[in-house]
Design a protein around this motif. Sequence first.
Motif, PDB file in Angstrom:
ATOM      1  N   MET A 319       0.825  -1.205   0.000  1.00 39.11           N
ATOM      2  CA  MET A 319       0.000   0.000   0.000  1.00 39.11           C
ATOM      3  C   MET A 319       0.863   1.261   0.000  1.00 39.11           C
ATOM      4  O   MET A 319       0.571   2.236  -0.706  1.00 39.11           O
ATOM      5  CB  MET A 319      -0.937   0.008   1.203  1.00 39.11           C
ATOM      6  CG  MET A 319      -2.060  -1.020   1.136  1.00 39.11           C
ATOM      7  SD  MET A 319      -3.297  -0.663  -0.124  1.00 39.11           S
ATOM      8  CE  MET A 319      -4.291   0.561   0.725  1.00 39.11           C
ATOM      9  N   GLU A 336      -6.979   5.463  -3.331  1.00 39.09           N
ATOM     10  CA  GLU A 336      -8.105   5.003  -2.506  1.00 39.09           C
ATOM     11  C   GLU A 336      -8.077   3.493  -2.294  1.00 39.09           C
ATOM     12  O   GLU A 336      -8.315   3.008  -1.199  1.00 39.09           O
ATOM     13  CB  GLU A 336      -9.439   5.393  -3.161  1.00 39.09           C
ATOM     14  CG  GLU A 336      -9.698   6.894  -3.162  1.00 39.09           C
ATOM     15  CD  GLU A 336     -11.082   7.230  -3.695  1.00 39.09           C
ATOM     16  OE1 GLU A 336     -11.712   6.338  -4.314  1.00 39.09           O
ATOM     17  OE2 GLU A 336     -11.517   8.362  -3.495  1.00 39.09           O
ATOM     18  N   GLU A 337      -7.778   2.734  -3.359  1.00 35.03           N
ATOM     19  CA  GLU A 337      -7.764   1.288  -3.204  1.00 35.03           C
ATOM     20  C   GLU A 337      -6.737   0.677  -4.128  1.00 35.03           C
ATOM     21  O   GLU A 337      -6.281   1.296  -5.098  1.00 35.03           O
ATOM     22  CB  GLU A 337      -9.146   0.681  -3.487  1.00 35.03           C
ATOM     23  CG  GLU A 337      -9.547   0.724  -4.944  1.00 35.03           C
ATOM     24  CD  GLU A 337     -10.864  -0.011  -5.219  1.00 35.03           C
ATOM     25  OE1 GLU A 337     -11.699  -0.088  -4.306  1.00 35.03           O
ATOM     26  OE2 GLU A 337     -11.034  -0.500  -6.349  1.00 35.03           O
ATOM     27  N   ASN A 338      -6.382  -0.562  -3.826  1.00 32.53           N
ATOM     28  CA  ASN A 338      -5.431  -1.311  -4.638  1.00 32.53           C
ATOM     29  C   ASN A 338      -6.032  -2.691  -4.874  1.00 32.53           C
ATOM     30  O   ASN A 338      -6.606  -3.296  -3.969  1.00 32.53           O
ATOM     31  CB  ASN A 338      -4.095  -1.436  -3.903  1.00 32.53           C
ATOM     32  CG  ASN A 338      -3.083  -2.221  -4.714  1.00 32.53           C
ATOM     33  OD1 ASN A 338      -2.823  -1.915  -5.863  1.00 32.53           O
ATOM     34  ND2 ASN A 338      -2.528  -3.257  -4.101  1.00 32.53           N
ATOM     35  N   LEU A 339      -5.932  -3.205  -6.104  1.00 31.21           N
ATOM     36  CA  LEU A 339      -6.510  -4.503  -6.433  1.00 31.21           C
ATOM     37  C   LEU A 339      -5.432  -5.434  -6.953  1.00 31.21           C
ATOM     38  O   LEU A 339      -4.690  -5.093  -7.874  1.00 31.21           O
ATOM     39  CB  LEU A 339      -7.605  -4.347  -7.493  1.00 31.21           C
ATOM     40  CG  LEU A 339      -8.281  -5.640  -7.957  1.00 31.21           C
ATOM     41  CD1 LEU A 339      -9.066  -6.274  -6.810  1.00 31.21           C
ATOM     42  CD2 LEU A 339      -9.188  -5.376  -9.156  1.00 31.21           C
ATOM     43  N   LEU A 348      -8.531  -7.085  -2.533  1.00 27.03           N
ATOM     44  CA  LEU A 348      -8.767  -5.652  -2.605  1.00 27.03           C
ATOM     45  C   LEU A 348      -8.364  -5.025  -1.271  1.00 27.03           C
ATOM     46  O   LEU A 348      -8.779  -5.477  -0.202  1.00 27.03           O
ATOM     47  CB  LEU A 348     -10.251  -5.364  -2.886  1.00 27.03           C
ATOM     48  CG  LEU A 348     -10.606  -3.879  -3.039  1.00 27.03           C
ATOM     49  CD1 LEU A 348     -11.472  -3.658  -4.266  1.00 27.03           C
ATOM     50  CD2 LEU A 348     -11.354  -3.387  -1.793  1.00 27.03           C
ATOM     51  N   THR A 349      -7.521  -4.003  -1.350  1.00 25.47           N
ATOM     52  CA  THR A 349      -7.123  -3.260  -0.148  1.00 25.47           C
ATOM     53  C   THR A 349      -7.547  -1.807  -0.332  1.00 25.47           C
ATOM     54  O   THR A 349      -7.332  -1.219  -1.394  1.00 25.47           O
ATOM     55  CB  THR A 349      -5.597  -3.347   0.072  1.00 25.47           C
ATOM     56  OG1 THR A 349      -4.920  -3.044  -1.148  1.00 25.47           O
ATOM     57  CG2 THR A 349      -5.192  -4.727   0.536  1.00 25.47           C
ATOM     58  N   ARG A 350      -8.143  -1.250   0.703  1.00 22.03           N
ATOM     59  CA  ARG A 350      -8.716   0.084   0.588  1.00 22.03           C
ATOM     60  C   ARG A 350      -8.428   0.877   1.861  1.00 22.03           C
ATOM     61  O   ARG A 350      -8.626   0.369   2.971  1.00 22.03           O
ATOM     62  CB  ARG A 350     -10.227  -0.004   0.349  1.00 22.03           C
ATOM     63  CG  ARG A 350     -10.861   1.351   0.082  1.00 22.03           C
ATOM     64  CD  ARG A 350     -12.338   1.205  -0.267  1.00 22.03           C
ATOM     65  NE  ARG A 350     -12.901   2.497  -0.634  1.00 22.03           N
ATOM     66  CZ  ARG A 350     -12.900   3.009  -1.852  1.00 22.03           C
ATOM     67  NH1 ARG A 350     -12.372   2.326  -2.843  1.00 22.03           N
ATOM     68  NH2 ARG A 350     -13.407   4.201  -2.097  1.00 22.03           N
ATOM     69  N   TYR A 357      -5.926   0.349   6.701  1.00 17.34           N
ATOM     70  CA  TYR A 357      -6.567  -0.091   5.461  1.00 17.34           C
ATOM     71  C   TYR A 357      -7.399  -1.340   5.718  1.00 17.34           C
ATOM     72  O   TYR A 357      -7.178  -2.087   6.678  1.00 17.34           O
ATOM     73  CB  TYR A 357      -5.530  -0.334   4.355  1.00 17.34           C
ATOM     74  CG  TYR A 357      -4.665  -1.565   4.545  1.00 17.34           C
ATOM     75  CD1 TYR A 357      -5.068  -2.804   4.048  1.00 17.34           C
ATOM     76  CD2 TYR A 357      -3.428  -1.481   5.192  1.00 17.34           C
ATOM     77  CE1 TYR A 357      -4.279  -3.923   4.211  1.00 17.34           C
ATOM     78  CE2 TYR A 357      -2.634  -2.600   5.362  1.00 17.34           C
ATOM     79  CZ  TYR A 357      -3.067  -3.822   4.878  1.00 17.34           C
ATOM     80  OH  TYR A 357      -2.286  -4.935   5.044  1.00 17.34           O
ATOM     81  N   ARG A 372     -16.792  -4.114  -3.980  1.00 15.40           N
ATOM     82  CA  ARG A 372     -16.608  -2.659  -3.876  1.00 15.40           C
ATOM     83  C   ARG A 372     -17.825  -1.991  -3.236  1.00 15.40           C
ATOM     84  O   ARG A 372     -17.702  -1.111  -2.387  1.00 15.40           O
ATOM     85  CB  ARG A 372     -16.357  -2.076  -5.262  1.00 15.40           C
ATOM     86  CG  ARG A 372     -14.959  -2.376  -5.802  1.00 15.40           C
ATOM     87  CD  ARG A 372     -14.636  -1.474  -6.970  1.00 15.40           C
ATOM     88  NE  ARG A 372     -13.228  -1.502  -7.297  1.00 15.40           N
ATOM     89  CZ  ARG A 372     -12.710  -2.061  -8.382  1.00 15.40           C
ATOM     90  NH1 ARG A 372     -13.508  -2.685  -9.229  1.00 15.40           N
ATOM     91  NH2 ARG A 372     -11.417  -2.036  -8.613  1.00 15.40           N
ATOM     92  N   SER A 375     -17.976  -2.897   0.539  1.00 16.58           N
ATOM     93  CA  SER A 375     -16.888  -2.268   1.308  1.00 16.58           C
ATOM     94  C   SER A 375     -17.150  -0.781   1.520  1.00 16.58           C
ATOM     95  O   SER A 375     -16.929  -0.249   2.605  1.00 16.58           O
ATOM     96  CB  SER A 375     -15.548  -2.483   0.603  1.00 16.58           C
ATOM     97  OG  SER A 375     -15.538  -1.846  -0.663  1.00 16.58           O
ATOM     98  N   ILE A 379     -17.275   1.108   5.185  1.00 14.04           N
ATOM     99  CA  ILE A 379     -16.068   1.881   5.506  1.00 14.04           C
ATOM    100  C   ILE A 379     -16.328   2.915   6.598  1.00 14.04           C
ATOM    101  O   ILE A 379     -15.559   3.051   7.563  1.00 14.04           O
ATOM    102  CB  ILE A 379     -15.516   2.578   4.238  1.00 14.04           C
ATOM    103  CG1 ILE A 379     -14.799   1.564   3.348  1.00 14.04           C
ATOM    104  CG2 ILE A 379     -14.592   3.734   4.580  1.00 14.04           C
ATOM    105  CD1 ILE A 379     -13.444   1.142   3.858  1.00 14.04           C
TER     106      ILE A 379
END
Length: 390
Positions: A319, A336-339, A348-350, A357, A372, A375, A379
């Motif tokens: 991240m 905002e997020e990483n896939l 998925l990390t957000r 995160y 998505r 989540s 959040i």
Amino acid sequence: MKLLLIVDDEPELLLSIKSGFEHNGRFRILTAENGRDALELLDRNKVDLVVTDLRMPVMDGIELLSVMSESFPEVPHIVMTAFGTPLIEKQLKRAGAIEVLEKPLDIEALEQAVSRALDVHEGQSRSLSGLALSSFLQLVAMEEKTVHIKVFHPSGRNGSLFFRQGELIDAEADQLVGDEAALEMLSWENARVSMKEFPSPAPGTRMQSELLPLLFTAAKREEEHGSEDFSNPLEAARLELSRLEGVRNNNQQTTRQTDLTTTLTGGTMGLKDLLKKMADDLDGVLAIQVTGMDGITLALHNPSGTDVEAFSAKFAMVMKLVEKSAESLKGLGELEENLVQTKNAWVLTRFITPQHYLGIAVSREGTLGNVRLISLRYIEHIRKLLAKPE
């Protein structure tokens, strides 16, 4: 023995129906879990009756019935559905369904419905068909026949028309008699007829109108109904089914969100409990956790028992690296997020806060859009829990 084809995407229900029919020597059962498999079985077997659900993957019941109407019009069908509204039932019967049964099913009631449907279809198969009822009645009048005409609706309803030397002298349908009974039968689509001997003694005259004015009145009523009568009934049923599913999904989403907010407001749910509830709303979740950017896991829910060590320190490093790369690309805004896509999963990390995160691993069979959506819904609640003092 009559060969029945039961189509439903619930294997347990298919087994239950098959088991429930074993004692009845009149039937042999084939099963299919979707419309496409059902069509393959119809191609290879002489099926006497199809019983189908509406909501199924691959090919749903509406599409199956549409194909059957073209390729297997001689095979009668019963529909079973959890969406048994009057409008859907009306459209399905307009399309030829002999009965529409509400799920969950009582096996004994299904067996009785199947027996009735086969009896009705056998009676109709021996009847005259191929002409519209109005045209057939005009031929009877022209030939000056004295005859009792039995009229069969696809749903199993029936009525009678009585002619003496070509004159319509009486009509009966359900609780209706005379003109209204005749008009009711003239409104039936895909009706079949059979001719029987005139009863003795002959019935008295209960008609107020002659045949020709009745035919004009029936045509006018059909025209006044407008698009409803001329629309594709299966398409109308599909639209109503979609509308009901949308209403139900919205209600379920609102209920879940209300329940979640109420629980958090009451202070009864911790971070781990919240992740478990979130996982219940996800498709194919393997693991879900909240981790700090220092690599320390704050809460974890791991229903699949997946080795999630990399979720903590290693994904925190990922991240940070991706965040720095995003910062170097001017004009794109903050990360905002990483896939991450693996052979068997989506990861998925957000970001929840700059220091925390959310990491979610779901199987590739899951829907990324669902992940998505869910989540984002959770959040803010996770953020509030992280902000609470210990």
